[in-house]
Design a protein around this motif. Structure first.
Motif, short mmCIF file in Angstrom:
data_model
loop_
_atom_site.label_atom_id
_atom_site.label_comp_id
_atom_site.label_asym_id
_atom_site.label_seq_id
_atom_site.Cartn_x
_atom_site.Cartn_y
_atom_site.Cartn_z
N GLY A 183 -51.09 -62.87 -16.70
CA GLY A 183 -52.12 -61.97 -16.18
C GLY A 183 -51.91 -61.64 -14.72
N ASP A 184 -51.49 -62.63 -13.94
CA ASP A 184 -51.27 -62.40 -12.50
C ASP A 184 -50.08 -61.47 -12.26
N LEU A 185 -49.02 -61.62 -13.06
CA LEU A 185 -47.85 -60.76 -12.88
C LEU A 185 -48.17 -59.30 -13.21
N VAL A 186 -48.93 -59.10 -14.29
CA VAL A 186 -49.32 -57.72 -14.63
C VAL A 186 -50.21 -57.15 -13.54
N SER A 187 -51.15 -57.94 -13.05
CA SER A 187 -52.05 -57.48 -11.98
C SER A 187 -51.28 -57.10 -10.73
N GLU A 188 -50.19 -57.81 -10.47
CA GLU A 188 -49.39 -57.54 -9.28
C GLU A 188 -48.83 -56.11 -9.28
N LEU A 189 -48.60 -55.55 -10.47
CA LEU A 189 -48.12 -54.18 -10.57
C LEU A 189 -49.10 -53.19 -9.96
N TYR A 190 -50.38 -53.56 -9.98
CA TYR A 190 -51.44 -52.66 -9.53
C TYR A 190 -51.95 -53.02 -8.13
N ARG A 191 -51.18 -53.82 -7.40
CA ARG A 191 -51.62 -54.29 -6.08
C ARG A 191 -52.01 -53.13 -5.16
N GLY A 192 -51.28 -52.04 -5.20
CA GLY A 192 -51.55 -50.93 -4.29
C GLY A 192 -52.67 -50.00 -4.73
N PHE A 193 -53.29 -50.26 -5.88
CA PHE A 193 -54.34 -49.39 -6.39
C PHE A 193 -55.70 -49.81 -5.84
N ASP A 194 -56.51 -48.83 -5.51
CA ASP A 194 -57.85 -49.08 -4.97
C ASP A 194 -58.83 -49.27 -6.13
N CYS A 195 -58.65 -50.35 -6.86
CA CYS A 195 -59.48 -50.61 -8.03
C CYS A 195 -59.42 -52.10 -8.38
#
Length: 427
Positions: A183-195
């Motif tokens: 879950g953390d690795l997938v979330s890391e893909l979206y680090r730059g998103f404002d959400c």
């Protein structure tokens, strides 16, 4: 990060291009060599606003395509399954392509050292990731989920025609995983998103997607039901819903009455959830009503047309709009399809026009006439049905003067021209 995307259709191509745009290195995988060649040249396999620009910018650089799934998995940290899940005749989804994708990834994982995360992005009913995808990955790889590799579910919430924008400006990001590392690795893909990222388990993530689309479809069918009642009472349903939508608990979105919903998501997802509910012994009466209203809705237009024009045999009927919505060439579950089928049954001669979707509709109805403009379709027509909310239709005016009879039935409330024998579907 390094990402592989299995499947280069609507969801896959948008996912790949957008991840490349935020700085990730992406490998697209598809069994169709023509699609692979297109992507590597920067040519999108589908039409989607903004997609051509992104592929043109990153193809051959941060984004490449291949038919070699082993290479893709070996060379990346995370693999997204973005393949199609078509509906069966009973409404249930066909998981054969998902199974095949999971199998090819599993075989690649068997040859790979180190941890890898497999993410299901295809829309699948609850329990699919855990009870279908995960076992196939373990069987084919000979490895253990949660230890040797991770499995997650990351649903998409994209509007066709605005998918690139929606991906880059999400109102929610949902990651369902059974182990925190995945879950953390997938979330890391979206680090730059404002959400904010919503973390949950796979089956809950799957259900969020279905609940989301089913609720939106319910709002549309509800609006159409109210619209049908309002029409019989001589009430402007748009005035009603404009006031109803001011309630902060409801919002004005998806309350416009019309010919109903179509596309690749709403009809398929509601039917799939109905099928899943019945599989577990529950009768989803509300969801069944949502589909029933939607299937009946467009045919009300032919009833109005017959009342106005009489026997339709041999009469020329212009059908404006073939795509299920504007700004796309997608005709899946388009409300124009049942309309055209019914007009053909009644013996009408159909002259159709759509800015983008004529080529797709020709594969469904090869014998009707396809026109190059709305004006051509309207010339000498006995009647006109408006099925899609294209901006250019709002500007039509003098074009109606060339009709034989100026009967216009509007399924989207967009025609502004005066002097017509005009009637709206729900108003």
């Amino acid at each position: 990060m390094k990402v592989s995307v299995i499947g280069s259709g609507y969801v896959g191509s948008v996912t790949a291009a957008c991840f490349a745009d935020v700085g990730h290195e992406v490998v697209c995988v598809d069994i169709d060599e023509k699609k692979v060649e297109q992507i590597n040249k920067g040519v999108p396999p589908i039409y989607e606003e903004g997609l051509e620009e992104l592929l043109g910018k990153y193809a051959g650089k941060r984004l490449i395509a291949t038919t070699d799934s082993v290479f893709a998995v070996q060379d990346t940290e995370i693999s997204f399954i973005c393949v199609g899940t078509p509906s069966g005749e009973d409404g249930s989804i066909d998981l054969s392509i998902v199974r095949a994708a999971a199998g090819s990834i599993g075989e690649a994982l068997a040859k790979k050292e180190g941890y890898h995360v497999v993410v299901v992005k295809s829309t699948v009913v609850p329990e699919t990731t855990e009870k279908v995808v995960l076992p196939i990955l373990e069987e084919k790889s000979g490895k253990k989920a949660g230890k040797d590799f991770g499995v997650a579910m990351n649903p998409e919430f994209l509007r066709e025609g605005k998918a690139v924008y929606d991906f880059m400006h999400p109102d929610k990001i949902v990651v369902g995983a059974n182990d925190r590392r995945a879950g953390d690795l997938v979330s890391e893909l979206y680090r730059g998103f404002d959400c904010e990222v919503t973390h949950t388990i796979p089956r809950t993530a799957e259900m969020i997607k279905y609940a989301n689309n089913s609720f939106l479809a319910t709002k549309i069918s509800f609006a159409n039901e109210i619209g049908n009642i309002c029409k019989k009472l001589g009430i402007d349903t748009y005035e009603v819903m404009q006031a109803v939508g001011k309630d902060f608990r409801i919002s004005p979105n998806f309350l416009n009455s019309g010919a109903g919903f179509g596309g690749s998501c709403f009809p398929k997802d509601v039917k799939a959830l109905i099928g899943k509910a019945k599989d577990i012994g529950y009768e989803p009466l509300l969801l069944e009503s949502v589909i029933a209203v939607n299937e009946k809705q467009p045919l009300l237009m032919t009833e109005i047309l017959e009342r106005k024009a009489g026997d339709l045999k041999g009469k020329k009927v212009a059908v404006l709009g073939l795509a299920f919505k504007n700004d796309t060439d997608d005709i899946r579950e388009s409300r124009a399809i049942p309309i055209i089928a019914e007009l053909l049954r009644l013996g009408a001669r159909i002259f159709a026009y759509d800015p983008m979707a004529a080529g797709s509709m020709k594969r469904v109805f090869p014998t009707i006439e396809y026109c190059k403009s709305a004006a051509e379709a309207l010339k000498d027509a006995d009647a006109c049905l408006v099925m899609t909310e294209w901006e250019e239709f709002k500007e039509l005016d003098a074009e109606f003067e060339d009709m034989k009879e100026k009967i216009v039935i509007d399924g989207r409330r967009i025609i502004r021209a005066k002097g017509l024998d005009y009637e709206g579907l729900c108003w």
